[in-house]
Design an enzyme around this catalytic site. Structure first.
Site, PDB file in Angstrom:
ATOM      1  CD  GLU A 145      -2.844  -1.110   2.447  1.00 24.35           C
ATOM      2  OE1 GLU A 145      -2.811  -0.097   3.192  1.00 24.35           O
ATOM      3  OE2 GLU A 145      -3.602  -2.075   2.636  1.00 24.35           O
ATOM      4  CD  GLN A 197      32.131   3.274 -18.006  1.00 26.37           C
ATOM      5  OE1 GLN A 197      30.958   3.543 -17.798  1.00 26.37           O
ATOM      6  NE2 GLN A 197      33.043   4.191 -18.249  1.00 26.37           N
ATOM      7  N   GLY A 205      30.650   1.251 -23.893  1.00 23.39           N
ATOM      8  CA  GLY A 205      30.716   2.685 -24.171  1.00 23.39           C
ATOM      9  C   GLY A 205      29.394   3.233 -24.670  1.00 23.39           C
ATOM     10  N   GLY A 206      29.467   4.108 -25.668  1.00 15.71           N
ATOM     11  CA  GLY A 206      28.275   4.760 -26.187  1.00 15.71           C
ATOM     12  C   GLY A 206      27.245   3.795 -26.722  1.00 15.71           C
ATOM     13  CD  GLU A 210       8.435 -11.160  -5.325  1.00 15.91           C
ATOM     14  OE1 GLU A 210       8.905 -12.198  -4.823  1.00 15.91           O
ATOM     15  OE2 GLU A 210       7.868 -11.141  -6.440  1.00 15.91           O
TER      16      GLU A 210
END
Length: 390
Positions: free
Chosen positions: A130, A337, A340-341, A364
């Site tokens: 909740e 990493q 890279g790009g 959980e």
């Protein structure tokens, strides 16, 4: 001491791996293409077709008792299969499953809810969390007030997995506020969507998302109590505990696949006239990832083995979930990493995993709750240093 898999475990694991490789992985590029176009990855009907295909392979109801058509596999074998499922980012699960606490249903409820769920004709969700009761599940407020033979539910549940698609919910509600949820004041109800609750989708950083469930004077027949009145909290903890070794088992599969991609990339990508795998920085990231993977693998298998032995699995499962969740986050970060790009783009699944696995440290049972359980067990003498070898 024998650390080898049995012939049966290896055969089931390899069959699952073959199915994932031949039937599930070929769908990955289409899934990524759809998501880049801001469309749902795979439709429920497509995933259902895969489940039925897997059923022909014999994979149906991994944890489901044989009397309901399931495989009723031991915990270690289930762990191995969930690792194989983790190797693909397609959100596929073998069919024939139902919430573990649904097996507490009476005969009429089994016909109406359990069996249709196992067969895939109905879709359920489990609702205990909740807005003000996440890790502190005993603080739930959603109330169930008796009115004749019925109960009237009022309140809200949130972050409910599958809540936007389910046609019924297993709802833990407060039925005696003076006793409190933890001490017999909560009860589990089977609540059809047609009884009046509504769901509101919650967008998250991952693909898909949970939902809030809103109950406004939702009337539920007394015959829809699951288990016994006052048993709701213990059933809720039984449901949550089921995932403590399954979640990190899945994480191992993700980490293995991601690390294999990083190794392939390190052996082919060239910078400054050499493969990047010749750089010590890359080598150390690969070495650290493999070491952590191996440590997580054995923590998880030991937790599953504890379940099989009929021992109390809570301590071992908490360690497995805590370490496994942290491990997969660190491995995926290193893999991104290394790429890279390209790792940051949506051409590859790495950034998708990066968002997905962050949830593993929360749902959980958060990292903090696992640490509380582990430390409390030791401080109060519930377990010994060294576990079952102590």
């Amino acid at each position: 001491m024998d650390f080898a898999l049995s012939d049966t475990e290896r055969a089931i694991r390899d069959t699952a791996r073959d199915f994932i490789t031949r039937e599930v992985m070929p769908l990955e590029q289409e899934l990524l293409r759809r998501e880049r176009a801001h469309r749902p990855g795979l439709e429920h009907s497509e995933l259902r077709e895969l489940q039925l295909k897997a059923r022909k392979f014999g994979f149906w109801g991994l944890a489901t008792p044989e009397e309901y058509g399931g495989m009723d596999l031991p915990a270690v074998t289930q762990s191995l299969i969930w690792t194989e499922l983790g190797r693909s980012f397609v959100p596929f699960r073998f069919g024939g499953e139902a919430d573990n606490i649904l097996f507490h249903a009476n005969d009429e409820q089994k016909r109406e809810y359990l069996v249709p769920t196992i067969e895939g004709e109905r879709r359920s969700c489990f609702a205990i969390t909740e807005p003000g009761a996440g890790s502190d599940a005993a603080n739930i407020k959603l109330s169930a007030r008796r009115d004749g033979d019925d109960w009237v539910l009022n309140g809200e549940k949130t972050f409910i997995t599958g809540g936007h698609d389910a046609d019924f919910a297993i709802v833990i509600a407060v039925t005696d506020r003076e006793k409190g949820a933890r001490h017999g004041g909560a009860t589990a109800f089977l609540v059809d969507r047609s009884m009046g609750w509504r769901s509101e989708f919650i967008q998250t950083m991952g693909e898909g998302g949970p939902a809030s469930l809103v109950f406004d004077d939702v009337r539920v027949p007394g015959r829809n109590i699951l288990g016994e009145p006052g048993q709701g909290f213990s059933l809720g903890m039984e449901w949550i505990g089921k995932g403590r070794y399954i979640i990190p088992s899945h994480a191992v599969g993700i980490a293995e696949r991601a690390l294999s991609m990083a190794i392939d990339y390190a052996n082919t990508r060239e910078t400054f006239g050499a493969k990047i795998g010749t750089n010590q920085a890359i080598q150390w990231m690969i070495a650290d990832s493999e070491t952590e993977l191996e440590a997580a693998r054995w923590l998880i298998l030991r937790a599953a083995w504890t379940v099989e032995q009929g021992m109390d699995p809570r301590h071992a499962s908490s360690m497995a979930k805590l370490y496994g969740a942290g491990m997969v986050n660190r491995v995926v970060d290193r893999v991104l990493q290394i790429h890279g790009g390209m790792g940051y783009t949506r051409e590859l699944p790495i950034e998708r995993w990066y968002r997905q696995v962050r949830l593993y440290r929360i749902f959980e049972g958060t990292d903090e709750m696992q640490r509380l359980i582990i430390s409390r067990d030791l401080l109060r003498g519930y377990t010994k240093l060294g576990g079952h070898l102590a």
